[in-house]
Design a protein around this motif. Sequence first.
Motif, PDB file in Angstrom:
ATOM      1  N   ILE A   1       0.859  -1.188   0.000  1.00 40.05           N
ATOM      2  CA  ILE A   1       0.000   0.000   0.000  1.00 40.05           C
ATOM      3  C   ILE A   1       0.894   1.237   0.000  1.00 40.05           C
ATOM      4  CG2 ILE A   1      -1.829   1.222   1.254  1.00 40.05           C
ATOM      5  CD1 ILE A   1      -2.359  -1.527   2.704  1.00 40.05           C
TER       6      ILE A   1
ATOM      7  N   THR B   1       0.725   5.811  -0.689  1.00 38.84           N
ATOM      8  CA  THR B   1      -0.067   7.020  -0.874  1.00 38.84           C
ATOM      9  C   THR B   1       0.638   7.919  -1.879  1.00 38.84           C
ATOM     10  OG1 THR B   1      -0.841   6.895   1.408  1.00 38.84           O
ATOM     11  CG2 THR B   1      -1.092   9.010   0.304  1.00 38.84           C
TER      12      THR B   1
ATOM     13  N   ASN C   1      -3.628  12.779  -8.422  1.00 37.37           N
ATOM     14  CA  ASN C   1      -4.016  11.736  -9.381  1.00 37.37           C
ATOM     15  C   ASN C   1      -2.876  11.422 -10.352  1.00 37.37           C
ATOM     16  OD1 ASN C   1      -6.685  10.935  -8.691  1.00 37.37           O
ATOM     17  ND2 ASN C   1      -7.430  12.911  -9.410  1.00 37.37           N
TER      18      ASN C   1
ATOM     19  N   VAL D   1      -0.536   9.201  -8.537  1.00 38.14           N
ATOM     20  CA  VAL D   1      -1.090   7.843  -8.452  1.00 38.14           C
ATOM     21  C   VAL D   1      -0.741   7.078  -9.725  1.00 38.14           C
ATOM     22  CG1 VAL D   1      -3.228   6.469  -8.444  1.00 38.14           C
ATOM     23  CG2 VAL D   1      -3.001   8.391  -6.869  1.00 38.14           C
TER      24      VAL D   1
ATOM     25  N   TRP E   1      -7.486   5.629  -6.699  1.00 33.81           N
ATOM     26  CA  TRP E   1      -7.036   4.357  -6.149  1.00 33.81           C
ATOM     27  C   TRP E   1      -6.774   3.402  -7.310  1.00 33.81           C
ATOM     28  CZ3 TRP E   1     -10.689   0.798  -2.814  1.00 33.81           C
ATOM     29  CH2 TRP E   1     -10.031  -0.390  -2.474  1.00 33.81           C
TER      30      TRP E   1
ATOM     31  N   LEU F   1      -5.292  -0.318  -8.346  1.00 31.28           N
ATOM     32  CA  LEU F   1      -4.982  -1.638  -7.827  1.00 31.28           C
ATOM     33  C   LEU F   1      -4.289  -2.423  -8.933  1.00 31.28           C
ATOM     34  CD1 LEU F   1      -7.207  -3.960  -5.791  1.00 31.28           C
ATOM     35  CD2 LEU F   1      -6.343  -4.775  -7.972  1.00 31.28           C
TER      36      LEU F   1
ATOM     37  N   HIS G   1      -1.781  -1.495  -3.915  1.00 31.60           N
ATOM     38  CA  HIS G   1      -2.804  -0.453  -3.812  1.00 31.60           C
ATOM     39  C   HIS G   1      -2.102   0.891  -3.760  1.00 31.60           C
ATOM     40  CE1 HIS G   1      -5.907  -3.405  -2.579  1.00 31.60           C
ATOM     41  NE2 HIS G   1      -4.917  -3.988  -1.947  1.00 31.60           N
TER      42      HIS G   1
ATOM     43  N   PHE H   1      -3.019   4.823  -3.470  1.00 29.96           N
ATOM     44  CA  PHE H   1      -4.142   5.671  -3.095  1.00 29.96           C
ATOM     45  C   PHE H   1      -3.770   7.145  -3.048  1.00 29.96           C
ATOM     46  CE2 PHE H   1      -5.290   1.830  -0.559  1.00 29.96           C
ATOM     47  CZ  PHE H   1      -6.637   1.729  -0.834  1.00 29.96           C
TER      48      PHE H   1
ATOM     49  N   ALA I   1      -8.635   8.724  -0.026  1.00 30.41           N
ATOM     50  CA  ALA I   1      -9.144   7.380  -0.312  1.00 30.41           C
ATOM     51  C   ALA I   1      -8.493   6.352   0.614  1.00 30.41           C
ATOM     52  CB  ALA I   1      -8.910   7.011  -1.771  1.00 30.41           C
ATOM     53  N   ARG I   2      -7.206   6.500   0.855  1.00 32.42           N
ATOM     54  CA  ARG I   2      -6.521   5.550   1.742  1.00 32.42           C
ATOM     55  C   ARG I   2      -7.100   5.620   3.151  1.00 32.42           C
ATOM     56  NH1 ARG I   2      -0.065   4.489   2.351  1.00 32.42           N
ATOM     57  NH2 ARG I   2      -0.207   2.935   4.003  1.00 32.42           N
TER      58      ARG I   2
ATOM     59  N   TYR J   1     -10.752   3.927   3.061  1.00 27.06           N
ATOM     60  CA  TYR J   1     -10.798   2.463   2.971  1.00 27.06           C
ATOM     61  C   TYR J   1      -9.994   1.775   4.067  1.00 27.06           C
ATOM     62  CZ  TYR J   1     -13.243   3.057  -1.371  1.00 27.06           C
ATOM     63  OH  TYR J   1     -14.180   3.390  -2.305  1.00 27.06           O
TER      64      TYR J   1
END
Length: 115
Positions: free
Chosen positions: A38, A40, A44, A47, A75, A77, A86, A88, A92-93, A96
Amino acid sequence: MSLDLVKKIVKALDDKKGNDIQVIKIEELTIVADYFVIATANSNTHVRALADEVEYELEEVGILTEHVEGRATGWVLLEYPGVVVHVFLEEARNYYNLERLWEDGAKLDVRELLK
């Protein structure tokens, strides 16, 4: 193979300045994967850059993504053999909170994986 794959993924995320990288060993808890990685991102664009870097680095050694979700969202995946990545946005992190959902898994020391 999965732990070596995790190391490559963590290095790729770290190289592109992924934040708060966490690795959770979940093989004892589910058949979904052996590990969750995971991270962060700040935006965007970040990401997508993190996900792209993971894909690029693994393709360079012949490992292809099995499945990708969320390219246009906060997010992404990425599924690999035994490992789910993942990436994020922070909001969002936090929402979820996978770390809480999988708190029974063993957390690996990312610093050790980067050595």
